[in-house]
Scaffold this motif. Structure first.
Motif, PDB file in Angstrom:
ATOM      1  N   ALA A 254       0.782  -1.243   0.000  1.00  0.00           N
ATOM      2  CA  ALA A 254       0.000   0.000   0.000  1.00  0.00           C
ATOM      3  C   ALA A 254       0.808   1.284   0.000  1.00  0.00           C
ATOM      4  CB  ALA A 254      -0.986   0.002   1.177  1.00  0.00           C
ATOM      5  N   GLU A 255       2.084   1.239  -0.379  1.00  0.00           N
ATOM      6  CA  GLU A 255       2.884   2.463  -0.381  1.00  0.00           C
ATOM      7  C   GLU A 255       2.318   3.504  -1.337  1.00  0.00           C
ATOM      8  OE1 GLU A 255       6.449   5.066  -1.455  1.00  0.00           O
ATOM      9  OE2 GLU A 255       4.996   3.992  -2.686  1.00  0.00           O
ATOM     10  N   GLU A 256       1.739   3.058  -2.454  1.00  0.00           N
ATOM     11  CA  GLU A 256       1.247   3.996  -3.457  1.00  0.00           C
ATOM     12  C   GLU A 256      -0.020   4.734  -3.029  1.00  0.00           C
ATOM     13  OE1 GLU A 256       3.022   4.799  -5.758  1.00  0.00           O
ATOM     14  OE2 GLU A 256       4.161   3.122  -6.570  1.00  0.00           O
ATOM     15  N   CYS A 257      -0.720   4.218  -2.027  1.00  0.00           N
ATOM     16  CA  CYS A 257      -1.996   4.834  -1.666  1.00  0.00           C
ATOM     17  C   CYS A 257      -2.146   5.107  -0.169  1.00  0.00           C
ATOM     18  CB  CYS A 257      -3.160   3.964  -2.127  1.00  0.00           C
ATOM     19  SG  CYS A 257      -3.056   2.237  -1.603  1.00  0.00           S
ATOM     20  N   ALA A 258      -1.358   4.441   0.664  1.00  0.00           N
ATOM     21  CA  ALA A 258      -1.488   4.607   2.114  1.00  0.00           C
ATOM     22  C   ALA A 258      -0.151   4.299   2.759  1.00  0.00           C
ATOM     23  CB  ALA A 258      -2.586   3.692   2.675  1.00  0.00           C
ATOM     24  N   MET A 259       0.788   5.242   2.646  1.00  0.00           N
ATOM     25  CA  MET A 259       2.161   4.988   3.061  1.00  0.00           C
ATOM     26  C   MET A 259       2.288   4.589   4.527  1.00  0.00           C
ATOM     27  SD  MET A 259       5.464   7.373   2.187  1.00  0.00           S
ATOM     28  CE  MET A 259       4.875   7.657   0.517  1.00  0.00           C
ATOM     29  N   ASP A 260       1.338   5.010   5.353  1.00  0.00           N
ATOM     30  CA  ASP A 260       1.421   4.684   6.774  1.00  0.00           C
ATOM     31  C   ASP A 260       1.267   3.194   7.053  1.00  0.00           C
ATOM     32  OD1 ASP A 260       1.941   7.231   7.505  1.00  0.00           O
ATOM     33  OD2 ASP A 260      -0.028   7.669   8.356  1.00  0.00           O
ATOM     34  N   VAL A 261       0.799   2.415   6.076  1.00  0.00           N
ATOM     35  CA  VAL A 261       0.727   0.965   6.266  1.00  0.00           C
ATOM     36  C   VAL A 261       2.103   0.403   6.615  1.00  0.00           C
ATOM     37  CG1 VAL A 261       0.363  -1.221   5.035  1.00  0.00           C
ATOM     38  CG2 VAL A 261      -1.352   0.588   4.909  1.00  0.00           C
ATOM     39  N   ALA A 262       3.165   1.037   6.123  1.00  0.00           N
ATOM     40  CA  ALA A 262       4.528   0.578   6.432  1.00  0.00           C
ATOM     41  C   ALA A 262       4.844   0.667   7.918  1.00  0.00           C
ATOM     42  CB  ALA A 262       5.544   1.392   5.635  1.00  0.00           C
ATOM     43  N   ARG A 263       4.081   1.452   8.669  1.00  0.00           N
ATOM     44  CA  ARG A 263       4.303   1.536  10.115  1.00  0.00           C
ATOM     45  C   ARG A 263       4.107   0.178  10.787  1.00  0.00           C
ATOM     46  NH1 ARG A 263       4.878   6.783  11.646  1.00  0.00           N
ATOM     47  NH2 ARG A 263       3.930   8.366  10.304  1.00  0.00           N
ATOM     48  N   LYS A 264       3.303  -0.688  10.193  1.00  0.00           N
ATOM     49  CA  LYS A 264       3.163  -2.033  10.764  1.00  0.00           C
ATOM     50  C   LYS A 264       4.492  -2.770  10.717  1.00  0.00           C
ATOM     51  CE  LYS A 264      -1.754  -2.635   9.737  1.00  0.00           C
ATOM     52  NZ  LYS A 264      -2.794  -3.522   9.151  1.00  0.00           N
ATOM     53  N   GLY A 265       5.226  -2.592   9.617  1.00  0.00           N
ATOM     54  CA  GLY A 265       6.551  -3.195   9.523  1.00  0.00           C
ATOM     55  C   GLY A 265       7.525  -2.574  10.497  1.00  0.00           C
ATOM     56  N   VAL A 266       7.463  -1.249  10.641  1.00  0.00           N
ATOM     57  CA  VAL A 266       8.324  -0.546  11.585  1.00  0.00           C
ATOM     58  C   VAL A 266       8.077  -1.043  13.007  1.00  0.00           C
ATOM     59  CG1 VAL A 266       8.832   1.699  12.602  1.00  0.00           C
ATOM     60  CG2 VAL A 266       8.524   1.505  10.125  1.00  0.00           C
ATOM     61  N   THR A 267       6.803  -1.128  13.368  1.00  0.00           N
ATOM     62  CA  THR A 267       6.456  -1.572  14.720  1.00  0.00           C
ATOM     63  C   THR A 267       6.910  -3.004  14.961  1.00  0.00           C
ATOM     64  OG1 THR A 267       4.535  -0.093  14.778  1.00  0.00           O
ATOM     65  CG2 THR A 267       4.542  -1.926  16.333  1.00  0.00           C
TER      66      THR A 267
END
Length: 323
Positions: free
Chosen positions: A191-204
């Motif tokens: 979802a980087e192209e439409c909702a970059m904050d989804v990557a926060r799940k990976g960060v967490t």
């Protein structure tokens, strides 16, 4: 090292939008094979690392995103409105999609996904352009769609859809497979192209489970006009993404080390951003860019030589960037 064109073709032609990434995840799981474990977080990411290794063993993680531009169908329109379905598009203007050949699938599609044609048209609501979708098999709020294009090769040039991000996704996957280390993993996010904050799940996830992490390298594909001294066949280390600092002191030191090793790349900055900034609080972070000629279109162009060099750069940073 040469590019596996058959795998790259399959990877770029597979449709995956938002967090509906089943077709690409299926390909990646097969590519990594039985010698790698997969940690799958729905609506988030896949983490691949060597069998027998735990997330706590990770010292370096290579990051790329799986999703391409496209959209999702919303609710139905009345007969008075002309029928069809309202739609949400990500990554470009409605007319780009309305004038292209599209394919659609159920958002939850995975192993036996059925793809079907879908057509778009643009309607004006006041001064705003909106996308309307038509096609048999559409289910409101759960039909995803993107371009349908064949990937082709002509000399050094790759041309097709979804080269952003799948070419750098390819280089991350191949670098991690080639390094074959319990300390180096691939985190492939959605979802980087439409909702970059989804990557926060990976960060967490990494914050909670990878206390020994020392290095994160994110690789993405910017438009060549958005990268300083951009060149299709040369990857770049970006120490700035737009207004964001991507650990520039560490990036410059890493660039000096790569230069001393004879690795082919250039030091640069980008006018555009990516998800890299989200990862900077948890470890030293490097941003890698391999540019394309055009971006977020039905067909764009990239370089095979640039792809090979990008993979080599990722491998060299992963092996030497955290020691």
């Amino acid at each position: 090292m040469s590019v596996d064109k058959e795998f790259l073709k399959a990877l770029t032609e597979a449709p995956s939008v938002g967090t509906s990434c089943g077709p690409v995840i299926k390909l990646l799981t097969k590519r990594f094979g039985n010698s790698f474990n997969r940690t799958f977080v729905e609506d988030g990411f896949c983490l691949f690392q060597k069998v027998g290794a735990a997330p706590s063993d990770l010292k370096a993680v290579l990051v790329a995103h799986m999703d391409e531009i496209g959209g999702c169908v919303y609710g139905p329109r009345s007969e008075e409105q002309g029928g069809g379905f309202h739609a949400r598009c990500w990554g470009n203007q409605p007319e780009i999609f309305a004038n292209a050949t599209l394919q659609a699938w159920d958002y939850l599609g995975k192993e036996n996904t059925r793809f079907f044609p879908i057509q778009g048209e643009v309607e004006m609501v006041g001064d705003e352009k909106r996308l309307v979708m038509h096609g048999d098999g559409i289910r409101p709020y759960r039909t995803a769609w993107t371009f349908k294009e064949d990937t082709t090769f002509d000399g050094d040039i790759i041309e097709g859809k979804a080269l952003d991000p799948r070419v750098t996704l390819y280089t991350v996957v191949e670098a991690v497979r080639r390094l074959n280390s319990p300390h180096i993993g691939a985190m492939l996010v959605m979802a980087e192209e439409c909702a970059m904050d989804v990557a926060r799940k990976g960060v967490t996830f990494l914050q909670r489970h990878s206390p020994n992490l020392e290095l994160i390298v994110n690789a993405d594909v910017p438009w060549i006009e958005n990268i300083g001294e951009g060149c299709l066949d040369m990857p770049a280390i970006r120490i700035f993404e737009g207004r964001n600092f991507i650990d520039p002191s560490f990036g410059i030191r890493t660039a000096d080390k790569m230069d001393s090793m004879g690795v082919e790349f250039h030091l640069s900055a980008a006018r555009s951003g990516s998800q890299t900034l989200l990862f900077t609080p948890i470890a030293h972070t490097i941003s890698i860019a391999l540019p394309s000629d055009r971006v977020h279109m039905p067909r764009v162009s990239m370089s095979l030589l640039g792809t090979e060099r990008c993979q080599k750069l990722l491998e060299s940073i992963s092996e030497n960037g955290y020691k």
